[in-house]
Design an enzyme around this catalytic site. Sequence first.
Site, PDB file in Angstrom:
ATOM      1  N   CYS A 208       3.261  41.503  -0.139  1.00 33.01           N
ATOM      2  CA  CYS A 208       3.806  40.967  -1.385  1.00 33.01           C
ATOM      3  C   CYS A 208       2.919  41.338  -2.571  1.00 33.01           C
ATOM      4  O   CYS A 208       1.881  40.705  -2.803  1.00 33.01           O
ATOM      5  CB  CYS A 208       3.967  39.452  -1.286  1.00 33.01           C
ATOM      6  SG  CYS A 208       4.572  38.704  -2.807  1.00 33.01           S
TER       7      CYS A 208
ATOM      8  N   CYS B  50       2.549  38.603  -5.194  1.00 34.19           N
ATOM      9  CA  CYS B  50       1.634  37.523  -4.777  1.00 34.19           C
ATOM     10  C   CYS B  50       0.169  37.984  -4.829  1.00 34.19           C
ATOM     11  O   CYS B  50      -0.700  37.249  -5.289  1.00 34.19           O
ATOM     12  CB  CYS B  50       1.889  37.082  -3.334  1.00 34.19           C
ATOM     13  SG  CYS B  50       3.588  36.905  -2.854  1.00 34.19           S
ATOM     14  N   ASP B  51      -0.098  39.175  -4.334  1.00 28.51           N
ATOM     15  CA  ASP B  51      -1.489  39.563  -4.070  1.00 28.51           C
ATOM     16  C   ASP B  51      -2.009  40.740  -4.900  1.00 28.51           C
ATOM     17  O   ASP B  51      -3.196  41.051  -4.836  1.00 28.51           O
ATOM     18  CB  ASP B  51      -1.638  39.923  -2.575  1.00 28.51           C
ATOM     19  CG  ASP B  51      -1.303  38.733  -1.681  1.00 28.51           C
ATOM     20  OD1 ASP B  51      -1.604  37.595  -2.086  1.00 28.51           O
ATOM     21  OD2 ASP B  51      -0.737  38.935  -0.597  1.00 28.51           O
TER      22      ASP B  51
END
Length: 317
Positions: free
Chosen positions: A136, A139-140
């Site tokens: 992701c 997300c990261d």
Amino acid sequence: MDKSQVEKLVIIGSGPAGLTAAIYAARGSLNPLVISGREAGGQLVLTTDVDDYPGFEDGIQGPELMDKMRKQAERFGTRFINEDVVSVNLKVRPFEIKTESMILNSNSLILATGASAMWLNLASEQRLRGKGVSACAVCDGFFFKDKNVIVVGGGDTAMREAAYLAKLCKTVTVVHRRDQLRAQAALQQLVKSKQNVNFIWNTIVEEILGQDKQSLSQSDKVTGVKLKNTQSGEISQMDIDGVFIAIGHKPNTDFLTGQVELDEKGYVVVHDETRSSIEGVFVAGDVSDYKYRQAVTAAGAGCKAALDVEEYLENLK
Ligand code: NAP
């Protein structure tokens, strides 16, 4: 739990969609029962810092966010069963839901089982997940600011991930197993126009290389990848800071086959925002959403589903 009891609402899944639905349904006096699944909390429990969920100016850890949502749902009386659903029968009324240890009956249902990222299934990938291996970028990606990363895959997801990472990272290398992308033309063009994106064709990742932590304050981290050319068989090594796997998502709908309309990829088909093909069965989150896949969009969908269930049960009376 009394087996003969008919629930007003059973929610299957306990990610942001299921738990938000539970909060709204509980506050709406629907006394919801959540079957949380063995992977309770959904994909967010697999991530670390969540910096894009509104309301947490310093960010929040994924597992902590899900714990807070669960406690909020419990505060209004939501009940939980920490098991997986084995099967459902949506052809009978009330609906029948079979978990690992019991059969439940309910007048309505919210499907919020989410989707799971597909992985390469390498031992090194499992070991280094959350330590440089991610599925992701939104997300990261931030943790790889000004670093060098690879994206594995050649579909729309891989192009979206590469485009997002190109804005943050020093270089992004797309590693694809064929010499042609599967992604839609516009996304291909977008990614190919980025100065810091390169492609490595006809290549698979054989192994993700990592460095073991040197002290207690450090953790293991990705240092590179071992690549194999699918044409020549040649093995090469590449230094890299992060590996983003983008080879597709699989909706968690195996237990719904033959019960509700699914599309060719297995996502639940949605009509009119939250309704499935079966009256009384509502849908929220990634189980029907291949596009946005964000915690906040799933939570919003959970809210809508709960409000629609409330209206549905009111009319059923
Ligand atoms: P996808 O279209 O199935 O593409 C998966 C990619 O990963 C393919 O290029 C595939 O290679 C590769 N791959 C699969 N297994 C692999 C493995 N074991 N090792 C290496 N490579 C592997 O999946 P997706 O990109 O997640 O898209 C899923 C659906 O969501 C599609 O319908 C897509 O259009 C949609 N979507 C749309 C958007 C959008 O912005 N509109 C964004 C994301 C997703 P091959 O090409 O060789 O098969």
